[in-house]
Motif scaffolding. Structure first.
Motif, PDB file in Angstrom:
ATOM      1  N   LYS A 284       0.979  -1.319  -0.124  1.00 20.94           N
ATOM      2  CA  LYS A 284      -0.117   0.006   0.127  1.00 20.94           C
ATOM      3  C   LYS A 284       0.919   1.168  -0.006  1.00 20.94           C
ATOM      4  N   LYS A 285       1.697   1.245   0.945  1.00 20.31           N
ATOM      5  CA  LYS A 285       2.611   2.535   1.043  1.00 20.31           C
ATOM      6  C   LYS A 285       3.473   2.644  -0.276  1.00 20.31           C
ATOM      7  N   TYR A 286       4.088   1.692  -0.744  1.00 24.00           N
ATOM      8  CA  TYR A 286       4.730   1.678  -2.071  1.00 24.00           C
ATOM      9  C   TYR A 286       3.899   2.230  -3.083  1.00 24.00           C
ATOM     10  N   GLN A 287       2.825   1.935  -3.422  1.00 26.58           N
ATOM     11  CA  GLN A 287       1.687   2.227  -4.401  1.00 26.58           C
ATOM     12  C   GLN A 287       1.772   4.092  -3.828  1.00 26.58           C
ATOM     13  N   CYS A 288       1.551   4.155  -2.743  1.00 31.53           N
ATOM     14  CA  CYS A 288       1.324   5.660  -2.546  1.00 31.53           C
ATOM     15  C   CYS A 288       2.726   6.594  -2.852  1.00 31.53           C
ATOM     16  N   LEU A 289       3.910   5.980  -2.653  1.00 26.61           N
ATOM     17  CA  LEU A 289       4.991   6.700  -2.732  1.00 26.61           C
ATOM     18  C   LEU A 289       5.633   6.659  -4.182  1.00 26.61           C
ATOM     19  N   ALA A 290       5.471   5.649  -4.864  1.00 26.30           N
ATOM     20  CA  ALA A 290       6.308   5.107  -6.091  1.00 26.30           C
ATOM     21  C   ALA A 290       5.698   5.998  -7.284  1.00 26.30           C
ATOM     22  N   GLN A 291       6.375   6.350  -8.000  1.00 25.93           N
ATOM     23  CA  GLN A 291       6.085   7.221  -9.399  1.00 25.93           C
ATOM     24  C   GLN A 291       5.260   6.291 -10.230  1.00 25.93           C
TER      25      GLN A 291
END
Ligand SMILES: [Zn+2]
Length: 323
Positions: A284-291
């Protein structure tokens, strides 16, 4: 061996401070036979190398594979290496300095030998025969006492100019953060390793925050297993610690995605035993932060080979170049 059509065999060795794991591996990355022997580092480099030589020969013999059928031996080592030169520059936990290990093993065995660092061979093992499923662009992150990493880019292990590529644990995530073993402050491994997470809880307790983890802090037995369990039950300090570890890791993965554009992240090491309690918030966090272009179709999965990844990947160093 009946019914198995293996044509080429490799041996991989994962040399650690207390034990060496040795495996006879097929050209498909399947383990045919394996063994674990004490390192006996007190015997010094000569003694350890002699025993690596004989243990590997014995393993082939036990599997009824004539030594002539061994195509090469790969060795994973926990230290600072000159990889093209085949030399251990220094290896703190065995006390080795400037040991030309590749040439010594090669002349003893009379087969090609390659060396690489332990995190890189573990990554290669996972990508070759574990969770990686042959992906050409994958990043393996090991969350243990520290944070280790290995990068496979366009099908090859990435080493960089001095072999330091893939040292993901030393990406700075908190400039004002805790001092890392490497001398820098706020490295990823000061937050997202087992040691880092335990440190965060110790700090919270020391400044008077209330948590069910306090008894473990007092008797010195706190582990990430306790932290994940209490986070699930809603303990505020445990939750905050998991959030912080996940956030830092996702932030680093987002950065790596723009630089290397991997299709897969493989998460291993002791902390990853938390399984979905770690992977769900991480995804979830990766989806928020990654381009948005870099994160497209990126999978985040758990490592599968455990502590066999090292010797399997070491064998893969040789199998790989002969493809
Ligand atoms: Zn560091």
């Amino acid at each position: 061996m009946r019914g198995v059509t293996v044509k080429r065999f490799f041996i991989g060795i994962d040399l650690g401070g207390t034990s060496m794991k040795i495996g006879l591996v097929s050209d498909q990355g399947k383990v045919i036979r394996e063994t674990e022997k004490p390192t006996l580092k007190e015997e010094g480099a000569d003694g350890v190398i002699d025993r690596m030589v004989s243990h590997a020969r014995n393993l082939a013999k036990e599997a009824c594979v004539p030594w002539q059928e061994i195509q090469g031996v790969g060795v994973g080592l926990p230290g600072f290496l000159d990889i093209p030169g085949g030399v251990v520059k220094y290896m703190t936990n065995l006390g080795w300095t400037d040991i030309p290990i590749r040439d010594r093993l090669q002349s003893a065995w009379q087969v090609p030998v390659k060396i690489d660092n332990d995190a890189n061979v573990a990554a290669l093992g996972e990508v070759w025969s574990g969770a990686g499923n042959g992906e050409k662009n994958a990043i393996c992150i090991t969350l243990g006492t520290g944070v280790g990493g290995g990068i496979i880019a366009e099908g090859e292990l990435l080493h960089g100019a001095k072999g330091f590529a893939g040292e993901i644990g030393h990406i700075q995530v908190e400039p004002e953060g805790a001092l890392c073993n490497c001398g820098q402050t706020g490295c990823l491994e000061t937050v997202s390793s087992a040691t880092g997470m335990v440190r965060l809880v110790h700090h919270a307790v020391s400044v008077g925050e209330k948590t069910c983890l306090a008894p473990y802090v007092r008797d010195g037995s706190l582990s990430t297993r306790h932290i994940f369990a209490e986070a699930k039950r809603g303990d505020a300090v445990a939750r905050k610690t998991v959030d912080q570890a996940v956030h830092a890791l996702a932030q680093v993965m987002a950065t790596l995605s723009v630089v290397l554009n991997p299709s897969l992240f493989i998460i291993g090491g002791g902390v990853s035993q938390a399984g979905e309690s770690l992977l769900n918030p991480l995804r979830k966090k990766y989806q928020c932060l990654a381009q948005k272009n870099a994160r497209q179709d990126v999978r985040i999965v758990l490592a599968q080979l455990g502590n066999r990844a090292g010797f399997i990947g070491a064998a893969g160093l040789l199998a790989h170049i002969q493809k």
